[in-house]
Write a protein that holds these residues in place. Structure first.
Motif, PDB file in Angstrom:
ATOM      1  N   UNK A   1      39.440   9.378  31.770  1.00 14.79           N
ATOM      2  CA  UNK A   1      38.055   9.853  31.716  1.00 14.79           C
ATOM      3  C   UNK A   1      37.937  11.283  32.217  1.00 14.79           C
ATOM      4  N   UNK A   2      38.656  11.622  33.279  1.00 12.09           N
ATOM      5  CA  UNK A   2      38.502  12.955  33.866  1.00 12.09           C
ATOM      6  C   UNK A   2      39.448  13.990  33.268  1.00 12.09           C
ATOM      7  N   UNK A   3      40.388  13.563  32.449  1.00 12.82           N
ATOM      8  CA  UNK A   3      41.358  14.484  31.857  1.00 12.82           C
ATOM      9  C   UNK A   3      40.685  15.326  30.775  1.00 12.82           C
ATOM     10  N   UNK A   4      41.231  16.490  30.544  1.00 13.09           N
ATOM     11  CA  UNK A   4      40.683  17.360  29.511  1.00 13.09           C
ATOM     12  C   UNK A   4      40.981  16.753  28.133  1.00 13.09           C
ATOM     13  N   UNK A   5      40.043  16.890  27.200  1.00 13.38           N
ATOM     14  CA  UNK A   5      40.195  16.247  25.892  1.00 13.38           C
ATOM     15  C   UNK A   5      41.462  16.677  25.133  1.00 13.38           C
ATOM     16  N   UNK A   6      41.829  17.963  25.191  1.00 13.61           N
ATOM     17  CA  UNK A   6      42.991  18.400  24.412  1.00 13.61           C
ATOM     18  C   UNK A   6      44.294  17.853  24.987  1.00 13.61           C
TER      19      UNK A   6
ATOM     20  N   UNK B   1      45.138  -0.084  37.192  1.00  8.24           N
ATOM     21  CA  UNK B   1      44.413   0.106  35.923  1.00  8.24           C
ATOM     22  C   UNK B   1      43.254   1.082  36.092  1.00  8.24           C
ATOM     23  N   UNK B   2      42.563   0.979  37.216  1.00  5.67           N
ATOM     24  CA  UNK B   2      41.446   1.878  37.474  1.00  5.67           C
ATOM     25  C   UNK B   2      41.921   3.322  37.582  1.00  5.67           C
ATOM     26  N   UNK B   3      43.066   3.539  38.201  1.00  5.76           N
ATOM     27  CA  UNK B   3      43.618   4.889  38.317  1.00  5.76           C
ATOM     28  C   UNK B   3      43.888   5.458  36.925  1.00  5.76           C
ATOM     29  N   UNK B   4      44.443   4.654  36.053  1.00  5.50           N
ATOM     30  CA  UNK B   4      44.717   5.113  34.685  1.00  5.50           C
ATOM     31  C   UNK B   4      43.414   5.429  33.966  1.00  5.50           C
ATOM     32  N   UNK B   5      42.422   4.581  34.095  1.00  5.43           N
ATOM     33  CA  UNK B   5      41.136   4.834  33.449  1.00  5.43           C
ATOM     34  C   UNK B   5      40.479   6.098  33.992  1.00  5.43           C
ATOM     35  N   UNK B   6      40.530   6.308  35.291  1.00  6.75           N
ATOM     36  CA  UNK B   6      39.961   7.523  35.866  1.00  6.75           C
ATOM     37  C   UNK B   6      40.680   8.760  35.337  1.00  6.75           C
ATOM     38  N   UNK B   7      41.966   8.657  35.193  1.00  8.44           N
ATOM     39  CA  UNK B   7      42.740   9.777  34.668  1.00  8.44           C
ATOM     40  C   UNK B   7      42.338  10.080  33.226  1.00  8.44           C
TER      41      UNK B   7
END
Length: 84
Positions: A69-74, A61-67
């Motif tokens: 948060x750090x992913x580009x908005x578009x 779950x943490x990996x998904x959340x980090x992805x």
């Protein structure tokens, strides 16, 4: 009659009774602790496995959340739209 021998016999009987009670109580506690010690490793092992599973799930779950948060908005918006 002198009450001293009866008093002494009463004291000795009381002391012997107290020692017998302590002996049997101590034996009962030792048996109970031995049973707990035999059952504890199996329970501890199962609890350890459960905690390991929960930790791995939280890590995923943490990996998904980090992805997210750090992913580009578009890209995030595009992925959400593709899921609809």
């Amino acid at each position: 009659m002198d009450p001293t021998p009866y008093f002494i016999m009463g004291m000795l009987t009381g002391i012997a009774g107290t020692l017998a009670i302590q002996f049997f109580a101590n034996r009962k506690v030792k048996r109970a602790l031995a049973e707990i010690a035999q059952a504890a490793p199996a329970e501890a092992l199962e609890e350890s496995r459960q905690q390991r599973r929960e930790t791995l799930e939280m890590h995923r779950r943490l990996v998904v959340l980090e992805k997210i948060v750090t992913d580009q908005p578009h890209r995030l918006g595009a992925e959400i739209d593709s899921l609809r």
